[in-house]
Design an enzyme around this catalytic site. Structure first.
Site, PDB file in Angstrom:
ATOM      1  CB  ILE A  14      22.128  21.348 -41.961  1.00  0.00           C
ATOM      2  CG1 ILE A  14      22.978  22.266 -41.856  1.00  0.00           C
ATOM      3  CG2 ILE A  14      22.134  20.999 -43.519  1.00  0.00           C
ATOM      4  CD1 ILE A  14      23.382  22.604 -40.629  1.00  0.00           C
ATOM      5  CB  SER A  36      13.389  16.942 -51.013  1.00  0.00           C
ATOM      6  OG  SER A  36      13.674  15.841 -50.052  1.00  0.00           O
ATOM      7  CE  LYS A  90      29.979  21.306 -41.987  1.00  0.00           C
ATOM      8  NZ  LYS A  90      30.264  19.910 -41.588  1.00  0.00           N
ATOM      9  CG  ASP A 168      30.010  15.981 -41.404  1.00  0.00           C
ATOM     10  OD1 ASP A 168      30.010  16.515 -42.433  1.00  0.00           O
ATOM     11  OD2 ASP A 168      29.216  16.151 -40.395  1.00  0.00           O
TER      12      ASP A 168
END
Length: 310
Positions: A14, A36, A90, A168
Site C-alpha cells: 500500500i 522498515s 485505515k 480489512d
C-alpha cells in the site's frame, strides 16, 4: 510554500502503490525517510526502528503509518510523544479504545492526528453525499465481494486476532456509508463466517438499523472468484443511488452521473495538508465502531478451512 518532511513507517504494497506516488505528486510534502526492518525505498534514507528515526531526524515533522493495525498504537503513541504529526492508514487502530486514547494524546501534545479513510476520497463519493444530504433514506444494500487470494496474497496478519479478516476491506464500504448518509446507523444483526483454521472471518452478513425503520444490509465475502464487486445501493423517496467500483462512479435510477474527485490517496494527502495548515485533527472512528459492534453481536458460523495456495 512550506514543505512538510514526512516519513513512511511500514513499506509494504500500500505504501509503494499509493502513499509514495501521492507524496511525490505534491509540492508541500517531501518523503524524507522510511522506517522498515525489511528494506525501504531506493534513494530514500531508511531506519530499522521508529526510535532510530525519531532520534536521528528531528526535522521530520510528520509520519505516515501504513503497517498493519496491531502494532500501530505503540508507534503512534511514541511519535505523538515526540511531537510529530501522525497519519494513520485505515483502520486507525486495532480497537476503538486505542483510537480514543490517540485522539486524547494528540490533543494534549498539540499535534495533528489524521485517521484516514481513503475510500471516502473516491471520485463519486462527494457527489453522492451532496445528493443524499436533503433526501429521505428508505433503505439500502452493500455488496463488497472479492477474491482474497488475488487482493491479499500471503498476508497472514489479516487472519490473526486484530487483523479483522474480511473487514480489512469491508471497512472501506462502511467508511463510505458513514460519509454519505445524512442519518446514523447501528448494527442490528451480524453473521460472521470463520474458516475452521483461521481466527478472523472470511465473510460477513450485516443488518444496519436507522431511524424510522430504515434498514441497510451488507454482504461481504472474500471467497468471490469473479471480478470484484464493490457496490452500495441507497434508496430514497426521490430515487435510487448506486455507487460502483468502490465509489469511483455512480448512477441515479440507473443513469450514469458525473463523478469528479481527487482520487483516493491524492485526496488523503490533500486532507492531511489542510489539517496541518490549520493545526487540526480528523479521526472518525464510526466505521471501526461498526466493525466492533459486528463482532460483539455476531453469530459465528464455521466454514471450510482457508489455504492461500488452494
Amino acid at each position: 510554500m512550506s514543505v512538510t518532511k514526512i516519513a513512511i513507517m511500514g513499506v509494504g504494497k500500500i505504501a509503494r502503490d499509493q502513499h509514495i506516488p501521492a507524496i511525490a505528486a505534491r509540492d508541500d510534502f517531501e518523503l524524507a525517510a522510511t522506517v522498515s526492518g525489511s528494506g525501504g525505498v531506493d534513494g530514500i534514507e531508511n531506519h530499522d526502528t521508529l526510535a532510530d528515526l525519531l532520534d536521528a531526524r528531528p526535522d521530520i515533522s510528520a509520519i505516515a503509518m501504513t503497517m498493519p493495525p496491531m502494532p500501530r498504537f505503540d508507534a503512534a503513541r511514541r511519535a505523538i510523544a515526540a511531537g510529530r504529526h501522525v497519519m494513520l492508514e485505515k483502520p486507525p487502530g486495532a480497537t476503538t479504545s486505542e483510537v480514543r486514547q490517540l485522539i486524547d494524546m494528540a490533543r494534549a501534545a498539540g499535534v495533528t492526528l489524521h485517521g484516514t479513510w481513503h475510500s471516502r476520497h473516491a471520485d463519486a463519493v462527494a457527489s453522492v453525499r451532496q445528493w443524499l444530504a436533503t433526501r429521505t433514506i428508505t433503505g439500502g444494500h452493500i455488496l463488497w465481494k472479492e477474491n482474497v487470494r488475488e487482493w491479499h496474497p500471503g498476508q497472514q496478519w489479516i487472519w490473526q486476532p486484530g487483523g479483522m479478516g474480511v473487514f480489512d476491506t469491508g471497512i472501506n464500504a462502511l467508511s463510505i456509508l458513514t460519509e454519505i448518509l445524512p442519518v446514523d446507523l447501528r448494527v442490528r444483526t451480524s453473521v460472521l463466517s470463520f474458516p475452521a483454521n483461521r481466527d478472523a472471518p472470511i465473510a460477513a452478513d450485516l443488518v444496519f438499523a436507522g431511524p424510522d425503520g430504515v434498514t441497510i444490509t451488507a454482504d461481504m465475502d472474500w471467497r468471490y472468484a469473479d471480478t470484484a464487486r464493490w457496490e452500495q445501493t441507497i434508496k430514497t423517496e426521490d430515487g435510487t443511488v448506486k455507487l460502483l467500483e468502490g465509489g469511483a462512479r455512480w448512477t441515479l435510477d440507473g443513469v450514469k452521473q458525473k463523478a469528479e474527485g481527487p482520487g483516493e490517496y491524492p485526496g488523503v494527502y490533500a486532507r492531511f495538508a489542510e489539517l496541518l495548515s490549520r493545526g487540526e485533527s480528523d479521526v472518525d472512528d464510526r466505521p471501526l465502531r461498526h466493525v466492533a459492534d459486528a463482532f460483539l453481536l455476531a453469530k459465528h458460523i464455521s466454514v471450510d478451512p482457508f489455504h492461500d495456495d488452494a
